[in-house]
Motif scaffolding. Structure first.
Motif, PDB file in Angstrom:
ATOM      1  N   PRO A 183      15.130  20.158 -21.606  1.00 24.86           N
ATOM      2  CA  PRO A 183      14.953  20.411 -23.041  1.00 24.86           C
ATOM      3  C   PRO A 183      14.582  19.203 -23.888  1.00 24.86           C
ATOM      4  O   PRO A 183      14.113  19.352 -24.997  1.00 24.86           O
ATOM      5  CB  PRO A 183      16.325  20.944 -23.470  1.00 24.86           C
ATOM      6  N   THR A 184      14.780  17.989 -23.393  1.00 27.32           N
ATOM      7  CA  THR A 184      14.490  16.810 -24.211  1.00 27.32           C
ATOM      8  C   THR A 184      13.283  16.071 -23.656  1.00 27.32           C
ATOM      9  O   THR A 184      13.012  16.145 -22.463  1.00 27.32           O
ATOM     10  CB  THR A 184      15.695  15.839 -24.239  1.00 27.32           C
ATOM     11  N   PRO A 185      12.572  15.373 -24.512  1.00 27.33           N
ATOM     12  CA  PRO A 185      11.412  14.624 -24.014  1.00 27.33           C
ATOM     13  C   PRO A 185      11.867  13.508 -23.087  1.00 27.33           C
ATOM     14  O   PRO A 185      12.969  12.975 -23.240  1.00 27.33           O
ATOM     15  CB  PRO A 185      10.765  14.073 -25.278  1.00 27.33           C
ATOM     16  N   PRO A 186      11.035  13.138 -22.123  1.00 31.07           N
ATOM     17  CA  PRO A 186      11.404  12.066 -21.195  1.00 31.07           C
ATOM     18  C   PRO A 186      11.393  10.712 -21.877  1.00 31.07           C
ATOM     19  O   PRO A 186      10.825  10.550 -22.951  1.00 31.07           O
ATOM     20  CB  PRO A 186      10.311  12.137 -20.126  1.00 31.07           C
ATOM     21  N   ALA A 187      12.028   9.768 -21.240  1.00 30.21           N
ATOM     22  CA  ALA A 187      12.021   8.396 -21.739  1.00 30.21           C
ATOM     23  C   ALA A 187      10.601   7.849 -21.647  1.00 30.21           C
ATOM     24  O   ALA A 187       9.802   8.311 -20.850  1.00 30.21           O
ATOM     25  CB  ALA A 187      12.958   7.541 -20.893  1.00 30.21           C
ATOM     26  N   THR A 188      10.315   6.903 -22.479  1.00 31.77           N
ATOM     27  CA  THR A 188       9.022   6.223 -22.391  1.00 31.77           C
ATOM     28  C   THR A 188       9.289   4.747 -22.187  1.00 31.77           C
ATOM     29  O   THR A 188      10.323   4.233 -22.605  1.00 31.77           O
ATOM     30  CB  THR A 188       8.189   6.415 -23.675  1.00 31.77           C
ATOM     31  N   ALA A 189       8.377   4.101 -21.558  1.00 31.95           N
ATOM     32  CA  ALA A 189       8.551   2.676 -21.280  1.00 31.95           C
ATOM     33  C   ALA A 189       8.612   1.895 -22.580  1.00 31.95           C
ATOM     34  O   ALA A 189       7.899   2.200 -23.532  1.00 31.95           O
ATOM     35  CB  ALA A 189       7.403   2.178 -20.420  1.00 31.95           C
ATOM     36  N   ARG A 190       9.480   0.914 -22.596  1.00 34.60           N
ATOM     37  CA  ARG A 190       9.577   0.047 -23.765  1.00 34.60           C
ATOM     38  C   ARG A 190       8.290  -0.739 -23.911  1.00 34.60           C
ATOM     39  O   ARG A 190       7.710  -1.164 -22.923  1.00 34.60           O
ATOM     40  CB  ARG A 190      10.722  -0.950 -23.587  1.00 34.60           C
ATOM     41  N   PRO A 191       7.834  -0.919 -25.138  1.00 40.37           N
ATOM     42  CA  PRO A 191       6.635  -1.746 -25.299  1.00 40.37           C
ATOM     43  C   PRO A 191       6.950  -3.169 -24.860  1.00 40.37           C
ATOM     44  O   PRO A 191       8.019  -3.684 -25.114  1.00 40.37           O
ATOM     45  CB  PRO A 191       6.341  -1.674 -26.795  1.00 40.37           C
TER      46      PRO A 191
ATOM     47  N   GLY B 285      14.048  -9.496  -1.049  1.00 33.87           N
ATOM     48  CA  GLY B 285      12.603  -9.478  -1.221  1.00 33.87           C
ATOM     49  C   GLY B 285      12.021  -8.128  -1.595  1.00 33.87           C
ATOM     50  O   GLY B 285      10.805  -7.977  -1.675  1.00 33.87           O
ATOM     51  N   LEU B 286      12.876  -7.143  -1.873  1.00 35.20           N
ATOM     52  CA  LEU B 286      12.407  -5.797  -2.213  1.00 35.20           C
ATOM     53  C   LEU B 286      12.721  -5.489  -3.675  1.00 35.20           C
ATOM     54  O   LEU B 286      13.838  -5.721  -4.136  1.00 35.20           O
ATOM     55  CB  LEU B 286      13.086  -4.754  -1.330  1.00 35.20           C
ATOM     56  N   THR B 287      11.740  -4.990  -4.387  1.00 30.57           N
ATOM     57  CA  THR B 287      11.923  -4.522  -5.755  1.00 30.57           C
ATOM     58  C   THR B 287      11.901  -3.003  -5.736  1.00 30.57           C
ATOM     59  O   THR B 287      11.093  -2.401  -5.025  1.00 30.57           O
ATOM     60  CB  THR B 287      10.794  -5.054  -6.668  1.00 30.57           C
ATOM     61  N   ALA B 288      12.795  -2.401  -6.511  1.00 29.20           N
ATOM     62  CA  ALA B 288      12.839  -0.941  -6.618  1.00 29.20           C
ATOM     63  C   ALA B 288      12.889  -0.547  -8.083  1.00 29.20           C
ATOM     64  O   ALA B 288      13.506  -1.230  -8.906  1.00 29.20           O
ATOM     65  CB  ALA B 288      14.051  -0.384  -5.879  1.00 29.20           C
ATOM     66  N   ILE B 289      12.224   0.558  -8.392  1.00 29.21           N
ATOM     67  CA  ILE B 289      12.227   1.124  -9.743  1.00 29.21           C
ATOM     68  C   ILE B 289      12.590   2.596  -9.585  1.00 29.21           C
ATOM     69  O   ILE B 289      12.008   3.290  -8.746  1.00 29.21           O
ATOM     70  CB  ILE B 289      10.840   1.001 -10.411  1.00 29.21           C
ATOM     71  N   ALA B 290      13.547   3.077 -10.372  1.00 29.99           N
ATOM     72  CA  ALA B 290      13.976   4.469 -10.274  1.00 29.99           C
ATOM     73  C   ALA B 290      14.114   5.069 -11.665  1.00 29.99           C
ATOM     74  O   ALA B 290      14.473   4.389 -12.622  1.00 29.99           O
ATOM     75  CB  ALA B 290      15.316   4.566  -9.537  1.00 29.99           C
ATOM     76  N   ALA B 291      13.814   6.366 -11.767  1.00 29.82           N
ATOM     77  CA  ALA B 291      13.959   7.098 -13.023  1.00 29.82           C
ATOM     78  C   ALA B 291      14.494   8.493 -12.694  1.00 29.82           C
ATOM     79  O   ALA B 291      14.184   9.045 -11.638  1.00 29.82           O
ATOM     80  CB  ALA B 291      12.625   7.194 -13.755  1.00 29.82           C
ATOM     81  N   PRO B 292      15.289   9.056 -13.598  1.00 33.10           N
ATOM     82  CA  PRO B 292      15.914  10.348 -13.323  1.00 33.10           C
ATOM     83  C   PRO B 292      14.970  11.534 -13.523  1.00 33.10           C
ATOM     84  O   PRO B 292      14.014  11.461 -14.298  1.00 33.10           O
ATOM     85  CB  PRO B 292      17.039  10.416 -14.357  1.00 33.10           C
ATOM     86  N   ILE B 293      15.284  12.595 -12.820  1.00 35.42           N
ATOM     87  CA  ILE B 293      14.653  13.894 -13.048  1.00 35.42           C
ATOM     88  C   ILE B 293      15.693  14.738 -13.763  1.00 35.42           C
ATOM     89  O   ILE B 293      16.834  14.830 -13.317  1.00 35.42           O
ATOM     90  CB  ILE B 293      14.240  14.556 -11.717  1.00 35.42           C
ATOM     91  N   ARG B 294      15.322  15.321 -14.888  1.00 37.40           N
ATOM     92  CA  ARG B 294      16.246  16.140 -15.673  1.00 37.40           C
ATOM     93  C   ARG B 294      15.937  17.620 -15.458  1.00 37.40           C
ATOM     94  O   ARG B 294      14.797  17.985 -15.207  1.00 37.40           O
ATOM     95  CB  ARG B 294      16.133  15.769 -17.148  1.00 37.40           C
ATOM     96  N   ASP B 295      16.971  18.460 -15.586  1.00 33.23           N
ATOM     97  CA  ASP B 295      16.767  19.898 -15.389  1.00 33.23           C
ATOM     98  C   ASP B 295      17.036  20.671 -16.678  1.00 33.23           C
ATOM     99  O   ASP B 295      17.146  20.076 -17.749  1.00 33.23           O
ATOM    100  CB  ASP B 295      17.628  20.410 -14.230  1.00 33.23           C
ATOM    101  N   THR B 296      17.152  21.987 -16.569  1.00 33.94           N
ATOM    102  CA  THR B 296      17.314  22.841 -17.758  1.00 33.94           C
ATOM    103  C   THR B 296      18.572  22.518 -18.552  1.00 33.94           C
ATOM    104  O   THR B 296      18.617  22.753 -19.748  1.00 33.94           O
ATOM    105  CB  THR B 296      17.345  24.336 -17.372  1.00 33.94           C
TER     106      THR B 296
ATOM    107  N   ASP C 228      19.618  19.526 -18.963  1.00 34.26           N
ATOM    108  CA  ASP C 228      19.423  18.119 -19.312  1.00 34.26           C
ATOM    109  C   ASP C 228      20.349  17.216 -18.502  1.00 34.26           C
ATOM    110  O   ASP C 228      20.760  16.165 -18.952  1.00 34.26           O
ATOM    111  CB  ASP C 228      19.599  17.881 -20.814  1.00 34.26           C
ATOM    112  N   THR C 229      20.684  17.649 -17.279  1.00 37.96           N
ATOM    113  CA  THR C 229      21.458  16.809 -16.369  1.00 37.96           C
ATOM    114  C   THR C 229      20.501  16.183 -15.369  1.00 37.96           C
ATOM    115  O   THR C 229      19.396  16.688 -15.154  1.00 37.96           O
ATOM    116  CB  THR C 229      22.543  17.623 -15.624  1.00 37.96           C
TER     117      THR C 229
END
Length: 136
Positions: free
Chosen positions: A116-124, A63-74, A76-77
């Motif tokens: 160094p790279t732009p973050p991901a954007t949500a898919r339309p 019954g739990l939904t989770a959404i996760a996204a990465p944090i990138r560093d200098t 790009d890891t």
């Protein structure tokens, strides 16, 4: 250090952003002897990297939904993630909204850490049909 498995948005996101050799080794350890399932897992992780986030429903807690996204560093890891979770019944109709907010948050943090790279954007997402009002 955290022991990763193949369940849940946080674990999947961390696993997706491991260096390739480490990711392949972990997939082999998690899914022993089933090449097809291992290939499916690696393909799923590749989609996650392309999308820039993971959404899971009831994988760790019913019954739990989770959404996760990465944090990138200098370099790009991605060694960290930001995640939100809540009851699926409250989140399921607002996933797109939560993904957009989460990607903005992780993008801002990543930029501040020098990524160094732009973050991901949500898919339309396809436009939802408007409900027709009953005619009198």
């Amino acid at each position: 250090s955290m022991k990763l498995d193949d369940r849940g948005a946080i674990h999947k996101t961390l696993m997706a952003y491991l260096p390739e050799k480490e990711r392949d080794r972990l997939a082999a350890d998690l899914i022993k002897g089933n090449t097809r399932k291992r290939a499916e897992m690696l393909a799923s992780l590749a989609r996650l990297r392309k999308d820039g986030y993971s959404v899971t429903h009831s994988e760790r807690v019913l019954g739990l939904t989770a959404i996760a996204a990465p944090i990138r560093d200098t370099n790009d890891t991605s060694n960290y993630v930001v995640a939100i979770s809540g009851p699926t019944v409250r989140m399921e109709h607002r996933i797109d909204e939560f993904v957009a907010l989460l990607l903005k948050c992780t993008g801002d943090i990543s930029r501040r850490l020098g990524a160094p790279t732009p973050p991901a954007t949500a898919r339309p997402t396809p436009a939802r049909p408007k409900k027709k009002s009953p005619r009198a």
